[in-house]
Design a protein around this motif. Structure first.
Motif, PDB file in Angstrom:
ATOM      1  N   LYS A   1       7.142 -36.421 -21.209  1.00 44.20           N
ATOM      2  CA  LYS A   1       7.906 -35.605 -20.270  1.00 44.20           C
ATOM      3  C   LYS A   1       7.745 -36.118 -18.844  1.00 44.20           C
ATOM      4  O   LYS A   1       8.670 -36.043 -18.041  1.00 44.20           O
ATOM      5  N   ALA A   2       6.561 -36.656 -18.549  1.00 45.22           N
ATOM      6  CA  ALA A   2       6.278 -37.184 -17.210  1.00 45.22           C
ATOM      7  C   ALA A   2       6.805 -38.608 -17.017  1.00 45.22           C
ATOM      8  O   ALA A   2       6.698 -39.167 -15.938  1.00 45.22           O
ATOM      9  N   GLY A   3       7.369 -39.187 -18.085  1.00 49.21           N
ATOM     10  CA  GLY A   3       7.910 -40.539 -17.964  1.00 49.21           C
ATOM     11  C   GLY A   3       6.906 -41.630 -18.274  1.00 49.21           C
ATOM     12  O   GLY A   3       7.145 -42.801 -17.993  1.00 49.21           O
ATOM     13  N   ASP A   4       5.771 -41.268 -18.874  1.00 53.97           N
ATOM     14  CA  ASP A   4       4.754 -42.239 -19.273  1.00 53.97           C
ATOM     15  C   ASP A   4       5.046 -42.655 -20.715  1.00 53.97           C
ATOM     16  O   ASP A   4       4.847 -41.886 -21.640  1.00 53.97           O
ATOM     17  N   PHE A   5       5.523 -43.876 -20.879  1.00 54.71           N
ATOM     18  CA  PHE A   5       5.907 -44.369 -22.197  1.00 54.71           C
ATOM     19  C   PHE A   5       4.865 -45.320 -22.782  1.00 54.71           C
ATOM     20  O   PHE A   5       5.177 -46.135 -23.647  1.00 54.71           O
TER      21      PHE A   5
END
Length: 129
Positions: A48-52
């Motif tokens: 959700k925070a954009g940490d892939f």
């Protein structure tokens, strides 16, 4: 504890003002997909925070499960344009959402899970999630 993390991931942590109904459904989808894929709520928070950085098959399949439940994709990871534009246009101009859809619609992968995960990354990077 798991429920609180899910609520935080879908509610407080989001900048998009989803409707109460959408948030409730989203919480149900997250719970179902957590059970289905066995990833941690913390991993969902990272997504959700954009940490892939966590990019294994279970994480990718979480994206497919969530998109499938939200009707953004079918079971093969093929995107549903009308649903995506309708649901993501809550506080955005539908034309701008459609432009992002046009950019992200051709995301591919070697599996349906990877295809959905790549689409999620595209939408997230574009600011729709």
């Amino acid at each position: 504890m798991k429920v609180l993390i899910i609520i935080a991931v879908l509610g407080v942590a989001t900048a998009i003002p989803f409707t109460e109904e959408q948030l409730k459904k989203g919480q149900q989808y997250v719970k179902k997909c957590l059970d289905e894929t066995k990833i941690s709520p913390e991993t969902v928070g990272k997504l959700k925070a954009g940490d892939f950085s966590e990019d294994d098959e279970n994480v990718q399949c979480f994206a497919l499960c969530f998109f499938r439940e939200a009707q953004f994709t079918d079971a093969d990871g093929n995107q549903n344009k009308d649903v995506i534009i309708n649901k993501l246009s809550v506080d955005k101009d539908p034309k701008s959402v459609e432009a992002v859809y046009s950019k992200c619609k051709n995301e591919t992968g070697s599996t349906p899970c990877q295809k959905a995960f790549n689409a999620y990354k595209c939408y997230r990077t574009a600011g729709l999630f």
